[in-house]
Design an enzyme around this catalytic site. Structure first.
Site, PDB file in Angstrom:
ATOM      1  N   SER A   7       2.243 -12.254   5.516  1.00  0.00           N
ATOM      2  CA  SER A   7       1.000 -12.986   5.745  1.00  0.00           C
ATOM      3  C   SER A   7       0.760 -14.015   4.649  1.00  0.00           C
ATOM      4  O   SER A   7       1.142 -13.810   3.489  1.00  0.00           O
ATOM      5  CB  SER A   7      -0.168 -11.990   5.763  1.00  0.00           C
ATOM      6  OG  SER A   7      -1.411 -12.647   5.702  1.00  0.00           O
ATOM      7  N   TYR A  41      -5.601  -5.705   1.791  1.00  0.00           N
ATOM      8  CA  TYR A  41      -4.638  -6.030   2.852  1.00  0.00           C
ATOM      9  C   TYR A  41      -3.543  -6.949   2.323  1.00  0.00           C
ATOM     10  O   TYR A  41      -2.349  -6.686   2.501  1.00  0.00           O
ATOM     11  CB  TYR A  41      -5.354  -6.707   4.030  1.00  0.00           C
ATOM     12  CG  TYR A  41      -4.410  -7.395   4.977  1.00  0.00           C
ATOM     13  CD1 TYR A  41      -3.522  -6.654   5.755  1.00  0.00           C
ATOM     14  CD2 TYR A  41      -4.381  -8.785   5.079  1.00  0.00           C
ATOM     15  CE1 TYR A  41      -2.629  -7.289   6.620  1.00  0.00           C
ATOM     16  CE2 TYR A  41      -3.504  -9.412   5.938  1.00  0.00           C
ATOM     17  CZ  TYR A  41      -2.631  -8.666   6.706  1.00  0.00           C
ATOM     18  OH  TYR A  41      -1.751  -9.299   7.545  1.00  0.00           O
ATOM     19  N   LYS A  75       0.744  -6.361   1.688  1.00  0.00           N
ATOM     20  CA  LYS A  75       1.825  -7.236   2.154  1.00  0.00           C
ATOM     21  C   LYS A  75       2.697  -7.684   0.984  1.00  0.00           C
ATOM     22  O   LYS A  75       3.932  -7.724   1.081  1.00  0.00           O
ATOM     23  CB  LYS A  75       1.247  -8.446   2.890  1.00  0.00           C
ATOM     24  CG  LYS A  75       0.624  -8.128   4.237  1.00  0.00           C
ATOM     25  CD  LYS A  75       1.655  -7.601   5.218  1.00  0.00           C
ATOM     26  CE  LYS A  75       1.085  -7.408   6.605  1.00  0.00           C
ATOM     27  NZ  LYS A  75       2.084  -6.873   7.563  1.00  0.00           N
TER      28      LYS A  75
END
Length: 336
Positions: A124, A148, A152
């Site tokens: 991402s 989040y 990643k």
């Protein structure tokens, strides 16, 4: 030989599955259905006119991974089975690190045990954090600002160490920007189980009278119209980028980190206006306060993917909006 797609019934995974099937690849799908529907497997089978092996289960389950790798001639794995809500990651970071990092480790260990070394990771643009310059290129410093994004980045760091430790690994880490739209059949598209994390499902819900209005979070950013600007990419362009990445890792070992975006930012207001023109639907809206952690603007430099993958995004914002709305209409007709 087959390609295993973890999270393969979700928004991105299902479109990548369709694209792989259209290019003549066989796929096997693993999905725990936490943010997807089993009916998508049937839609994919109808699209490709052949059965698709589907396993309902979790990527952290060693037993189901062993079953899949033992029963099917898996040549490569594409890993989409990640939780993706920024807000939820802030309230339940342990869940996100367990699933997104722990799940990746379990999957890689199972691959290694079965002699499979080709891997494509769904990463991402959140790994970049607050822009030091724009557009983001792949050498931009990484400093994610939410759990989040940190999950990643930690997974990317594991992949980097893995590629150095064993030269058999061929890995593509693909940093997505903002995928929207739907398959040209309009039978698969973005269909979250619970509250959407992205703008387009909200627009569709307002257009279809499921919501009275769209809340725009902030109109006082330092952008061209005061609303946040994002790099929106058609999900089919993104899917085709994965097919190109598969060709790359089939011939080139090591770690390849690539942005998949358009390089063109659009504001929330531009998105709404384009949707209204493309579909003829009115989108009532209200201005709300900024959301914590939202950046004013970010977008990709996708030059590296253009050179290395021989790929670039081609579909317009109008096409993204049209396909998303046609999928919504198709979905509504199925449930009347």
């Amino acid at each position: 030989m087959s390609i295993l797609l973890t999270g393969g019934l979700g928004f991105i995974g299902s479109h990548v599955a369709a694209s792989l099937l259209e290019h003549g690849h066989d796929v096997v799908i693993l999905d725990n259905l936490c943010n997807s529907q089993a009916s998508v497997a049937r839609q994919l089978e109808l699209l490709c006119a052949k059965p698709i092996p589907f396993y309902e289960g979790d990527v952290r389950d060693n037993a189901i991974l062993a079953t899949i790798f033992s029963k099917h001639p898996i040549a490569a794995v594409m890993h989409f089975a990640g939780l993706k809500s920024v807000a939820q990651s802030a309230t339940d970071p342990l869940l996100y690190f367990d699933n997104n990092v722990g799940g990746t480790i379990t999957l890689l260990q199972a691959m290694q045990q079965h002699g499979i070394y080709q891997f494509i990771f769904s990463s991402s643009a959140t790994v970049y954090g607050i822009p030091q310059y724009l557009p983001y290129d792949e050498v931009h410093p990484t400093c994610p600002i939410n759990p989040y994004g940190r999950t990643k980045l930690q997974a990317e760091e594991i992949l980097a160490d893995l590629a150095v430790s064993d030269k058999r690994w061929a890995i593509a880490s693909l940093r997505y920007f903002n995928p929207i739209g739907a398959h040209p059949s309009y039978t698969i598209g973005e269909l979250p189980n619970d509250q959407p994390n992205n703008l387009m499902p909200y627009i569709n819900q307002v257009a279809s009278k499921q919501r009275p209005f769209l809340t725009v979070f902030g109109n006082d950013y330092d952008t061209k119209d005061g609303t946040g600007e994002r790099d929106y990419i058609h999900v089919m362009d993104l899917a085709e980028g994965h097919v190109a990445a598969l060709r790359l890792i089939q011939k080139s070992a090591g770690l390849h980190t690539l942005n998949l975006g358009t390089g063109q930012p659009y504001s929330v207001l531009e998105m709404i206006q384009t949707f209204e023109k493309a579909t003829g639907q009115s989108i009532p809206m209200k201005i709300g306060p900024r959301r914590q952690g939202d950046l004013p603007i970010y977008y990709a430099c996708a030059d590296k993917a253009k050179v290395i993958l021989q790929w670039e995004a081609k579909r317009t914002l109008k096409e993204m909006c049209e396909s998303a709305w046609k999928f919504e209409l198709q979905r509504q007709s199925l449930f009347k």
